[in-house]
Design a protein around this motif. Sequence first.
Motif, mmCIF file in Angstrom:
data_model
loop_
_atom_site.group_PDB
_atom_site.id
_atom_site.type_symbol
_atom_site.label_atom_id
_atom_site.label_comp_id
_atom_site.label_asym_id
_atom_site.label_seq_id
_atom_site.Cartn_x
_atom_site.Cartn_y
_atom_site.Cartn_z
ATOM 1 N N GLY A 20 -28.502 23.864 3.845
ATOM 2 C CA GLY A 20 -28.162 25.269 4.016
ATOM 3 C C GLY A 20 -27.583 25.542 5.391
ATOM 4 O O GLY A 20 -27.358 24.625 6.192
ATOM 5 N N THR A 21 -27.328 26.803 5.671
ATOM 6 C CA THR A 21 -26.733 27.210 6.940
ATOM 7 C C THR A 21 -27.818 27.513 7.968
ATOM 8 O O THR A 21 -28.758 28.251 7.679
ATOM 9 C CB THR A 21 -25.858 28.460 6.752
ATOM 10 O OG1 THR A 21 -24.810 28.162 5.810
ATOM 11 C CG2 THR A 21 -25.233 28.885 8.074
ATOM 12 N N VAL A 22 -27.657 26.926 9.147
ATOM 13 C CA VAL A 22 -28.571 27.193 10.252
ATOM 14 C C VAL A 22 -27.816 27.968 11.323
ATOM 15 O O VAL A 22 -26.786 27.506 11.829
ATOM 16 C CB VAL A 22 -29.133 25.883 10.844
ATOM 17 C CG1 VAL A 22 -29.987 26.182 12.070
ATOM 18 C CG2 VAL A 22 -29.947 25.130 9.805
ATOM 19 N N SER A 23 -28.322 29.141 11.659
ATOM 20 C CA SER A 23 -27.687 29.975 12.681
ATOM 21 C C SER A 23 -28.309 29.638 14.037
ATOM 22 O O SER A 23 -29.454 29.955 14.302
ATOM 23 C CB SER A 23 -27.888 31.456 12.348
ATOM 24 O OG SER A 23 -27.245 32.270 13.302
ATOM 25 N N ALA A 24 -27.519 28.977 14.902
ATOM 26 C CA ALA A 24 -28.027 28.523 16.199
ATOM 27 C C ALA A 24 -27.810 29.555 17.296
ATOM 28 O O ALA A 24 -28.621 29.662 18.219
ATOM 29 C CB ALA A 24 -27.367 27.206 16.595
ATOM 30 N N VAL A 25 -26.710 30.303 17.227
ATOM 31 C CA VAL A 25 -26.390 31.327 18.215
ATOM 32 C C VAL A 25 -25.895 32.566 17.476
ATOM 33 O O VAL A 25 -25.076 32.460 16.562
ATOM 34 C CB VAL A 25 -25.310 30.836 19.206
ATOM 35 C CG1 VAL A 25 -24.912 31.942 20.171
ATOM 36 C CG2 VAL A 25 -25.814 29.631 19.992
ATOM 37 N N GLN A 26 -26.387 33.732 17.891
ATOM 38 C CA GLN A 26 -26.059 34.967 17.170
ATOM 39 C C GLN A 26 -25.609 36.046 18.160
ATOM 40 O O GLN A 26 -26.414 36.588 18.923
ATOM 41 C CB GLN A 26 -27.280 35.463 16.397
ATOM 42 C CG GLN A 26 -27.898 34.434 15.463
ATOM 43 C CD GLN A 26 -29.310 34.792 15.067
ATOM 44 O OE1 GLN A 26 -29.613 35.948 14.809
ATOM 45 N NE2 GLN A 26 -30.184 33.794 15.014
ATOM 46 N N ASP A 27 -24.306 36.340 18.148
ATOM 47 C CA ASP A 27 -23.727 37.462 18.908
ATOM 48 C C ASP A 27 -24.150 37.460 20.377
ATOM 49 O O ASP A 27 -24.600 38.472 20.921
ATOM 50 C CB ASP A 27 -24.113 38.795 18.267
ATOM 51 C CG ASP A 27 -23.561 38.938 16.861
ATOM 52 O OD1 ASP A 27 -22.415 38.508 16.644
ATOM 53 O OD2 ASP A 27 -24.273 39.448 15.978
ATOM 54 N N VAL A 28 -23.981 36.325 21.037
ATOM 55 C CA VAL A 28 -24.356 36.194 22.444
ATOM 56 C C VAL A 28 -23.166 36.547 23.331
ATOM 57 O O VAL A 28 -22.035 36.102 23.077
ATOM 58 C CB VAL A 28 -24.845 34.761 22.742
ATOM 59 C CG1 VAL A 28 -24.941 34.517 24.245
ATOM 60 C CG2 VAL A 28 -26.193 34.527 22.086
ATOM 61 N N SER A 29 -23.424 37.328 24.369
ATOM 62 C CA SER A 29 -22.384 37.708 25.316
ATOM 63 C C SER A 29 -22.898 37.564 26.745
ATOM 64 O O SER A 29 -24.010 38.001 27.052
ATOM 65 C CB SER A 29 -21.941 39.156 25.091
ATOM 66 O OG SER A 29 -21.409 39.345 23.793
ATOM 67 N N PHE A 30 -22.105 36.945 27.605
ATOM 68 C CA PHE A 30 -22.388 36.913 29.044
ATOM 69 C C PHE A 30 -21.106 36.515 29.768
ATOM 70 O O PHE A 30 -20.133 36.064 29.151
ATOM 71 C CB PHE A 30 -23.544 35.972 29.399
ATOM 72 C CG PHE A 30 -23.338 34.542 29.009
ATOM 73 C CD1 PHE A 30 -22.650 33.655 29.839
ATOM 74 C CD2 PHE A 30 -23.862 34.041 27.815
ATOM 75 C CE1 PHE A 30 -22.470 32.325 29.494
ATOM 76 C CE2 PHE A 30 -23.692 32.710 27.456
ATOM 77 C CZ PHE A 30 -22.995 31.859 28.295
#
Length: 532
Positions: A20-30
Motif C-alpha cells: 500500500g501507500t505510505v505517506s512519509a511527508v505531508q505538506d511540509v514547508s520551511f
Amino acid sequence: MTDNLLEIDNLSVDFQLPTGTVSAVQDVSFSIQPGETLALVGESGSGKSVSSTAAMRLLPELAQTSGAIRFKGEDLLSVTPKRMRRIRGNAISMIFQEPMTSLNPLQRIGAQIAEVLEKHLSLNRRQARPKVIELLEQVGIPDPSRRIDSYPYELSGGQRQRVLIAMALACEPELLIADEPTTALDVTVQAQILALLKDLQARYGMAILFITHDLGIVRHFADRVCVMRHGEHVESGTISEVFGNPRHDYTRMLIEADPRGRKAPVDTTMPVLLEAKDVRVRFALKKHLLHDNEYFEAVRGIDLSIRRGQTVGIVGESGSGKSTLGRALLRLLKSRGEIRFDGSDIATLDTGSMRPLRSRMQVVFQDPFGSLSPRLTVGEVISEGLRVHYPELNRHQRETRRIETLEEVALDPAMRNRYPHEFSGGQRQRIAIARALVLKPEFLLLDEPTSALDRSVQVTVIDLLRDLQQKHDLTYLFISHDLSVVRALADTVLVMKDGQVVEQGTTEEIFANPRERYTQELMRAAFVDAAA
C-alpha cells in the motif's frame, strides 16, 4: 524576488509499496536564508531525512513527490536530471549519517574526494591531488599528504566524518545538508565536528540544513529550528522562541526528554558481587618468528568493585577500553589479573567451567538489531538461552517464562511470534533486555544500550532498567559515552582514557566537581549541566 536560498513549499512524499501507500511527508514547508543554520528535528520516522533527500532529488523511484522545492527561485522538482546533477555537489551538497557506509571501503579517501572534483570541476587526478590535500587540511585531518592514501577503515569515526565533510565542501556549495553528522560520534569528537562546521560555514558563507534528533546540539548550533512529527511540520521559530516558549506538546516533550532523576543509593553493607584487580587486556599487532611479538594494551591495570544492587557507570571516548574491560570481566576476552564473582575466582576458568555461570552474568549489546537473529521469532530469541541453561524446563514452562518476561519489559506477549525487523528500535532493545532477563541473572553488562535510540525512547528504557533493577535486585555495569544517561543510572562512575581509569567517584562527585581536565572536557562537550 525572495531572499531565501532554499524554499520547501507544501512538500509531500508518498512511497508506493506492494502493501500500500505510505505517506512519509505531508505538506511540509520551511525555508533557509543564505548563511544561516536551520535545524530540522524530530524522532526516527518523523520525515526529516526524507525531506532533505527530496531536496537533493535522491529519493527512490517508488517515491511520489508533490509540492515545490525552490533553490534560488528554481524549482528543483521540475529541472532536468542533467541540470540537477550540476546543482547537486556544486551548489547543494550533503553529509550523510554513517561515514563508514557512505565511503567506499575499497577506495582510498583521496581518490574518493578527487572524484568529486573530477566530476564537477573537470579536474584530472593530478590536478585534483593538491586540492584534496588542502581540503583534508581544512577539515583537520593530521598529516594530510600521507593520509590522502589511507583507506576508510584506517581512520577513526571522527576522521571519516571529516572526510565526508571534505567531499561535501570540495566545490564550495552554497547550501550544506548535514544529516545526523554527529550521531555515531563521541561527545568530544561531536563537539569538534560542530566547531569545524561553524568555522567552515563562516569561511565559505554557506547555509546549513542540520538534521538531528538531539535538541541539546540544536540549542548551541542552530539559528532557527523546524520540528517534525509523523511526517508533519508541527512548529518552527528561532532558537530562543522554540526553547523559551514551545507551543506544541510534542516540542515540549522533546525538550524535556532528558534522563532525569537519580538512582536510589545502595547500602554500603551490601556484599561485593564482582571484584577485579589489576585487569589487563592486550591484543597482538604483529607476530615475529625471531623476536618478541608486538602488542597493544587496551586495558591497563584496572581495579573495580561492584556491590549487589549497585550500578557502576564507565564513560570515555571510543578506544578508551570501556567495552574491552566489560567483556574481560565477563570472561568473553582473555585477560590478566584477578576477577572474582560472588567470591569465586573466575579469571582462570576455562570455557566449560564458565558455562554454569553464564546464566548469572548476562549482557545487553549496543545495537539491538545486530544482536538479534533475524531468522528467529522474538519468542525463539528469548527462549534460546532457556534451552541451553535450563534444559529441564518443558515446553509449557518455557512458554510461561517467555510471556512473563515480555510483560516485565512492557511488551505484548502476543507479539512473540513476530520477527525483530517488525519492531521499532526501542522495542528491539526491550527484546534484548528480555533475552537476558529470562535467565534470571544477578549481573548485567549494559554496553551502550541506549546510544542508538531517540531521546524519548532512551528515557523509557532507562526507567525500565531502574524498575527491573529494583524488582530483581540486579547489579549493572553500565558502559556509555552519554553522560546524562550515566548520571541518571549510576551510583559510581569510572572515567576511562587510553585503557586507564583517570578519575572515579560517586556520581554526585564526578558531575558536581570533576577534577581531571579530561573529565571536564567530556562534560563541556556533552553540554552537561552539573546542577541538572
